[in-house]
Design a protein around this motif. Sequence first.
Motif, PDB file in Angstrom:
ATOM      1  N   GLU A  88      -3.249  -1.785   0.582  1.00 42.81           N
ATOM      2  CA  GLU A  88      -1.953  -1.424   0.011  1.00 42.81           C
ATOM      3  C   GLU A  88      -2.059  -0.326  -1.051  1.00 42.81           C
ATOM      4  O   GLU A  88      -1.073   0.017  -1.701  1.00 42.81           O
ATOM      5  N   ALA A  89      -3.266   0.247  -1.207  1.00 42.34           N
ATOM      6  CA  ALA A  89      -3.494   1.204  -2.288  1.00 42.34           C
ATOM      7  C   ALA A  89      -3.222   2.640  -1.849  1.00 42.34           C
ATOM      8  O   ALA A  89      -3.221   2.966  -0.661  1.00 42.34           O
ATOM      9  N   ASP A  90      -3.013   3.486  -2.835  1.00 43.57           N
ATOM     10  CA  ASP A  90      -2.943   4.924  -2.599  1.00 43.57           C
ATOM     11  C   ASP A  90      -4.303   5.584  -2.778  1.00 43.57           C
ATOM     12  O   ASP A  90      -4.636   6.541  -2.084  1.00 43.57           O
ATOM     13  N   VAL A  91      -5.067   5.062  -3.735  1.00 37.14           N
ATOM     14  CA  VAL A  91      -6.362   5.660  -4.082  1.00 37.14           C
ATOM     15  C   VAL A  91      -7.375   4.549  -4.314  1.00 37.14           C
ATOM     16  O   VAL A  91      -7.054   3.521  -4.923  1.00 37.14           O
ATOM     17  N   VAL A  92      -8.595   4.770  -3.827  1.00 37.13           N
ATOM     18  CA  VAL A  92      -9.742   3.928  -4.167  1.00 37.13           C
ATOM     19  C   VAL A  92     -10.796   4.827  -4.805  1.00 37.13           C
ATOM     20  O   VAL A  92     -11.060   5.924  -4.315  1.00 37.13           O
ATOM     21  N   VAL A  93     -11.366   4.361  -5.902  1.00 38.15           N
ATOM     22  CA  VAL A  93     -12.485   5.066  -6.525  1.00 38.15           C
ATOM     23  C   VAL A  93     -13.636   4.080  -6.645  1.00 38.15           C
ATOM     24  O   VAL A  93     -13.464   2.978  -7.180  1.00 38.15           O
ATOM     25  N   GLU A  94     -14.795   4.448  -6.125  1.00 37.52           N
ATOM     26  CA  GLU A  94     -15.959   3.562  -6.184  1.00 37.52           C
ATOM     27  C   GLU A  94     -17.183   4.349  -6.640  1.00 37.52           C
ATOM     28  O   GLU A  94     -17.286   5.549  -6.375  1.00 37.52           O
ATOM     29  N   PRO A 116      -4.465   4.785   6.701  1.00 34.91           N
ATOM     30  CA  PRO A 116      -4.831   6.193   6.911  1.00 34.91           C
ATOM     31  C   PRO A 116      -4.334   7.135   5.817  1.00 34.91           C
ATOM     32  O   PRO A 116      -4.794   8.273   5.736  1.00 34.91           O
ATOM     33  N   ARG A 117      -3.422   6.684   4.968  1.00 34.02           N
ATOM     34  CA  ARG A 117      -2.935   7.525   3.867  1.00 34.02           C
ATOM     35  C   ARG A 117      -3.820   7.412   2.617  1.00 34.02           C
ATOM     36  O   ARG A 117      -3.579   8.078   1.614  1.00 34.02           O
ATOM     37  N   LEU A 118      -4.848   6.615   2.694  1.00 34.53           N
ATOM     38  CA  LEU A 118      -5.672   6.327   1.526  1.00 34.53           C
ATOM     39  C   LEU A 118      -6.515   7.536   1.109  1.00 34.53           C
ATOM     40  O   LEU A 118      -7.179   8.168   1.929  1.00 34.53           O
ATOM     41  N   ILE A 119      -6.506   7.828  -0.201  1.00 32.32           N
ATOM     42  CA  ILE A 119      -7.442   8.774  -0.790  1.00 32.32           C
ATOM     43  C   ILE A 119      -8.602   7.948  -1.330  1.00 32.32           C
ATOM     44  O   ILE A 119      -8.409   7.081  -2.187  1.00 32.32           O
ATOM     45  N   TYR A 120      -9.794   8.210  -0.849  1.00 29.98           N
ATOM     46  CA  TYR A 120     -10.964   7.394  -1.160  1.00 29.98           C
ATOM     47  C   TYR A 120     -11.993   8.306  -1.824  1.00 29.98           C
ATOM     48  O   TYR A 120     -12.460   9.274  -1.227  1.00 29.98           O
ATOM     49  N   CYS A 121     -12.331   8.028  -3.072  1.00 31.14           N
ATOM     50  CA  CYS A 121     -13.258   8.870  -3.825  1.00 31.14           C
ATOM     51  C   CYS A 121     -14.548   8.116  -4.119  1.00 31.14           C
ATOM     52  O   CYS A 121     -14.517   7.024  -4.706  1.00 31.14           O
ATOM     53  N   SER A 122     -15.656   8.694  -3.727  1.00 36.69           N
ATOM     54  CA  SER A 122     -16.977   8.115  -3.994  1.00 36.69           C
ATOM     55  C   SER A 122     -17.671   8.914  -5.089  1.00 36.69           C
ATOM     56  O   SER A 122     -17.860  10.127  -4.963  1.00 36.69           O
ATOM     57  N   VAL A 123     -18.035   8.229  -6.149  1.00 36.48           N
ATOM     58  CA  VAL A 123     -18.754   8.838  -7.268  1.00 36.48           C
ATOM     59  C   VAL A 123     -20.185   8.321  -7.231  1.00 36.48           C
ATOM     60  O   VAL A 123     -20.413   7.106  -7.217  1.00 36.48           O
TER      61      VAL A 123
END
Length: 396
Positions: A88-94, A116-123
């Motif tokens: 249900e998220a817009d953005v995930v940051v991990e 499919p609309r998810l912005i997923y950021c890997s740090v």
Amino acid sequence: MLANSLEGLRVIDFTQVMAGPSCTQYLADLGADVVKVEAPSGDLSRALSPWVHGEGVAFLALNRNKRSIVLDLKQSAHRLVASRLVAEADVVVESFRPGVMTRFGLDYAEVSAENPRLIYCSVSAYGQQGTARDLPGVDGVLQAVSGLMSVTGAPGGQPCKVPVPVVDLVTGSFATISILAALALRQRTGSGQHVEASMFASAIALQHVSFASYFADGHVPGPQGNAAPYSTPNEALRCADGWIMVAAYHPARWLALCTAIGAPELASDPRFAENKNRLQHREALLRLLEARMLAHPRAFWLERFAAVDIICGPINDYAEVAQSAPFVEAALTENLLHPVAGALTLPRSVIGAVGERPRARRAAPTLGQHTREVLDELGMPPEDIEAIIAADPPLN
């Protein structure tokens, strides 16, 4: 107002320590609802010195405006809850090492199939690809391997790191830029994507001009002390009672400096006439400048230099900074009330439009402070929520 520009967006934060949390704090400052997922032991920065009533200041400084829930991702029931949050998220940051989120079933390929609309950021320390991808890294180590420590400190001295987590914070900034760009693209295409922020790449970007200079002339720079390698005078100069930083390498300002210190002949000296000559004779130049400047205190020179538009400033300690006009007039601190730490004074967000003074909506959360609240928002029955909470192992 920029402070409300991301209102309505839900961010799920699987990061800890400083690089990832700085990114999610920027998003929270812009109005996003950031749900921080912590292990039962909590974000590692909670244990970093110093503490206020047992609450780590590093955590308090980088987690305002967020809500905290506790999930043990080693437990299948907790992973299902995390999957529901991500769906249900817009953005995930991990900020796990590459591959860890795959083992949890929370990697981009898995979760984007449902969202499919998810912005997923890997740090991560070294990025998602390449032979170094699995190596761990922290700010100090990345300062070392990126070359940053090779150019800090005094010439001839021991390797010296920047004593603030500069690589962590610049990585968080680049992660935020990538996320905001991906959100803008999603507005046009409707699709999310997987973005990343590498601490190593970010540290190189921090040294953009220095590496460009190395590629141009092949010269490997060493420790620079307090001097800029490309111009002089552009360094700290000693006065009778301390130091000031002076940038007077522009031709007009160089001439003004010579006049201001009572040595106009330096401007016509062939060793110092142009910047390239001054760089070749830097040590001699600094001896001549300081011989004049040691005759008077900082305040004398600051006033005299300001009168002729020489760029300069005192080298302040933190107490002097906090009392300075630019700091006070910009309202760079805010007072927050934390349920455990009590009344806190912390640096505030500097993201805003002209005339804005954005304020935090809430202090950094206590561990798991919002677990029930967030799970209730997912529509979970009370008995399931209590089962999830009861399944957490006790804290040490």
